[in-house]
Design a protein around this motif. Structure first.
Motif, PDB file in Angstrom:
ATOM      1  N   ARG A 101      69.796  34.643  10.394  1.00  0.00           N
ATOM      2  CA  ARG A 101      70.617  33.787  11.301  1.00  0.00           C
ATOM      3  C   ARG A 101      69.708  33.349  12.575  1.00  0.00           C
ATOM      4  NH1 ARG A 101      76.139  33.027  10.027  1.00  0.00           N
ATOM      5  NH2 ARG A 101      75.533  31.676  11.370  1.00  0.00           N
ATOM      6  N   THR A 102      69.396  32.039  12.563  1.00  0.00           N
ATOM      7  CA  THR A 102      68.817  31.421  13.480  1.00  0.00           C
ATOM      8  C   THR A 102      69.451  30.418  14.321  1.00  0.00           C
ATOM      9  OG1 THR A 102      68.013  29.543  12.338  1.00  0.00           O
ATOM     10  CG2 THR A 102      66.891  31.788  11.891  1.00  0.00           C
ATOM     11  N   PRO A 103      69.002  29.518  15.196  1.00  0.00           N
ATOM     12  CA  PRO A 103      69.687  28.684  15.924  1.00  0.00           C
ATOM     13  C   PRO A 103      69.315  27.186  15.055  1.00  0.00           C
ATOM     14  CG  PRO A 103      67.616  29.137  17.215  1.00  0.00           C
ATOM     15  CD  PRO A 103      67.800  30.182  16.167  1.00  0.00           C
ATOM     16  N   PHE A 104      68.667  27.175  14.072  1.00  0.00           N
ATOM     17  CA  PHE A 104      68.474  25.970  13.578  1.00  0.00           C
ATOM     18  C   PHE A 104      69.324  25.518  12.349  1.00  0.00           C
ATOM     19  CE2 PHE A 104      64.324  28.023  14.737  1.00  0.00           C
ATOM     20  CZ  PHE A 104      64.018  27.268  15.814  1.00  0.00           C
ATOM     21  N   ALA A 161      57.336  29.076  16.998  1.00  0.00           N
ATOM     22  CA  ALA A 161      58.786  29.442  17.338  1.00  0.00           C
ATOM     23  C   ALA A 161      58.623  30.857  18.079  1.00  0.00           C
ATOM     24  CB  ALA A 161      59.419  29.759  16.034  1.00  0.00           C
ATOM     25  N   ASP A 162      57.525  31.167  18.758  1.00  0.00           N
ATOM     26  CA  ASP A 162      57.277  32.192  19.170  1.00  0.00           C
ATOM     27  C   ASP A 162      58.430  32.829  20.128  1.00  0.00           C
ATOM     28  OD1 ASP A 162      56.430  30.596  21.234  1.00  0.00           O
ATOM     29  OD2 ASP A 162      54.582  31.578  21.841  1.00  0.00           O
ATOM     30  N   THR A 163      59.109  31.979  20.782  1.00  0.00           N
ATOM     31  CA  THR A 163      60.290  32.280  21.960  1.00  0.00           C
ATOM     32  C   THR A 163      61.576  32.137  21.220  1.00  0.00           C
ATOM     33  OG1 THR A 163      60.472  30.242  22.881  1.00  0.00           O
ATOM     34  CG2 THR A 163      58.901  31.562  23.809  1.00  0.00           C
ATOM     35  N   VAL A 164      61.670  31.857  20.053  1.00  0.00           N
ATOM     36  CA  VAL A 164      62.878  31.669  19.188  1.00  0.00           C
ATOM     37  C   VAL A 164      63.560  33.066  18.733  1.00  0.00           C
ATOM     38  CG1 VAL A 164      64.275  30.563  17.364  1.00  0.00           C
ATOM     39  CG2 VAL A 164      62.530  29.303  18.627  1.00  0.00           C
ATOM     40  N   GLU A 165      64.639  33.503  19.027  1.00  0.00           N
ATOM     41  CA  GLU A 165      65.168  34.643  18.590  1.00  0.00           C
ATOM     42  C   GLU A 165      65.851  34.373  17.298  1.00  0.00           C
ATOM     43  OE1 GLU A 165      66.826  37.487  21.153  1.00  0.00           O
ATOM     44  OE2 GLU A 165      65.124  37.879  22.282  1.00  0.00           O
ATOM     45  N   GLY A 166      66.377  35.200  16.545  1.00  0.00           N
ATOM     46  CA  GLY A 166      67.354  35.286  15.353  1.00  0.00           C
ATOM     47  C   GLY A 166      67.629  36.652  15.117  1.00  0.00           C
ATOM     48  N   THR A 167      68.520  36.745  13.999  1.00  0.00           N
ATOM     49  CA  THR A 167      68.955  38.096  13.710  1.00  0.00           C
ATOM     50  C   THR A 167      68.979  38.031  12.292  1.00  0.00           C
ATOM     51  OG1 THR A 167      70.494  37.951  15.646  1.00  0.00           O
ATOM     52  CG2 THR A 167      70.809  39.712  13.778  1.00  0.00           C
ATOM     53  N   VAL A 168      68.439  39.166  11.677  1.00  0.00           N
ATOM     54  CA  VAL A 168      68.405  39.613  10.511  1.00  0.00           C
ATOM     55  C   VAL A 168      69.301  40.462  10.141  1.00  0.00           C
ATOM     56  CG1 VAL A 168      66.898  40.546   8.487  1.00  0.00           C
ATOM     57  CG2 VAL A 168      65.955  39.127  10.292  1.00  0.00           C
ATOM     58  N   GLU A 169      70.351  39.947   9.275  1.00  0.00           N
ATOM     59  CA  GLU A 169      71.637  40.616   9.057  1.00  0.00           C
ATOM     60  C   GLU A 169      71.367  41.168   7.660  1.00  0.00           C
ATOM     61  OE1 GLU A 169      74.852  38.096   9.395  1.00  0.00           O
ATOM     62  OE2 GLU A 169      74.557  37.815  11.664  1.00  0.00           O
ATOM     63  N   ILE A 174      61.175  33.130  14.724  1.00  0.00           N
ATOM     64  CA  ILE A 174      61.567  32.955  13.384  1.00  0.00           C
ATOM     65  C   ILE A 174      61.606  31.481  13.367  1.00  0.00           C
ATOM     66  CG2 ILE A 174      63.879  32.874  14.477  1.00  0.00           C
ATOM     67  CD1 ILE A 174      62.772  34.482  11.082  1.00  0.00           C
ATOM     68  N   ASP A 175      61.084  31.008  12.159  1.00  0.00           N
ATOM     69  CA  ASP A 175      60.895  29.475  12.110  1.00  0.00           C
ATOM     70  C   ASP A 175      61.639  29.112  10.745  1.00  0.00           C
ATOM     71  OD1 ASP A 175      59.419  31.217   9.924  1.00  0.00           O
ATOM     72  OD2 ASP A 175      58.049  29.581   9.890  1.00  0.00           O
ATOM     73  N   VAL A 176      62.926  29.558  10.640  1.00  0.00           N
ATOM     74  CA  VAL A 176      63.855  29.326   9.080  1.00  0.00           C
ATOM     75  C   VAL A 176      65.164  28.802   9.740  1.00  0.00           C
ATOM     76  CG1 VAL A 176      62.616  30.938   7.991  1.00  0.00           C
ATOM     77  CG2 VAL A 176      64.726  31.715   8.930  1.00  0.00           C
TER      78      VAL A 176
END
Length: 163
Positions: A15-18, A31-39, A117-119
């Motif tokens: 899960r990402t903001p993209f 994307a070093d400051t971008v947070e995401g969640t691996v579910e 995260i970059d996806v």
């Protein structure tokens, strides 16, 4: 001759903001400051045991938002010349498998919060591996045609070549 057809089952979702590839960073360095969640699916959650001792992990995933057409010659994001697909990180590949090295921010099983995260959102997760510099970073490395600076990589975003 070994079997040349393989089938994999997703072990979870990233899960990402993209919401789409457009405007998305093209590598974790951008994307070093971008947070995401691996579910991770509940049936695989026990596999997260002991991952919290690592600062980074490798995510292997399926490029679900990329075109299904593979090309052996592509114009990579950091160049204007066609290159062999295996000398690039382009998503249009014979097997649309991607990888990202991300920082582990926290783990609350069955979820792993990551940075860098970059996806695209809802990317199918195939595997998670710990990042181990002694295993994963060779001492002497050549980068072939790629001579981009870190600032160039950080500023690049996905465009129509990703689709």
């Amino acid at each position: 001759m070994p079997n040349d057809q393989y089938q994999y089952e997703s072990i979870g979702v990233i899960r990402t903001p993209f919401e789409s590839p457009e405007g998305m960073p093209i590598q974790p360095a951008g994307a070093d400051t971008v947070e995401g969640t691996v579910e991770v699916r509940e049936s695989y959650a026990d596999g997260l045991q002991d991952l919290s001792g690592f600062s980074h992990c490798i995510l292997l995933y399926h490029f679900h938002a990329a075109a299904d057409t593979a090309s052996l010659q592509v114009e990579p994001f950091l160049d204007n010349e066609k290159r062999g697909v295996f000398a690039t990180r382009a998503p249009q590949r014979p097997n649309q498998i991607g990888l990202s090295v991300v920082e582990i921010a926290s783990i609350t099983s069955p979820e792993v919060t990551v940075r860098g995260i970059d996806v695209v959102d809802e990317t199918p997760l195939l595997d998670i591996k710990p990042f181990v510099p002694d295993f994963d970073v060779p001492a002497d490395v050549d980068t072939g045609w790629l001579n981009a600076s870190k600032s160039t990589i950080k500023s690049k975003q996905a465009d129509e070549r990703f689709l």
